[in-house]
Write a protein that holds these residues in place. Sequence first.
Motif: not given
Length: 120
Positions: A39-56
Amino acid sequence: MTTGAPAQTVHFDQKHYTAVVSGTKGSTVRWREDIHEGLAIFIFDNHPTARPLAGLVTAVETYDLAHLSPLAARQPPGTDMTNFAKQLRVNYYPEMPEDAVLQVVVIATGHHGDSSLPTT
């Protein structure tokens, strides 16, 4: 894959958000990062609106930079791998040596048809 382990965090540049969410970006090449299947949480650095995204993370393959092929890196056939390595250095890893060992990390999210993954 380890079950019950907490989700790891995998960071992406903000420019990759749409491609990761849509599933068109299904892999990433990394140097000196401790990424493993699970399991992973994808983080989009410096993105103005992106929330962390659950992934694999579904697979992690290890290659010497000198032997990394377009196929192994999940790049289009004919990709200039010397330029690919140069872009990795310019954009992400300025200290990456010629003898670097890289990880090709295969990823998935629940946003494009895999209902087994949690969504955020």
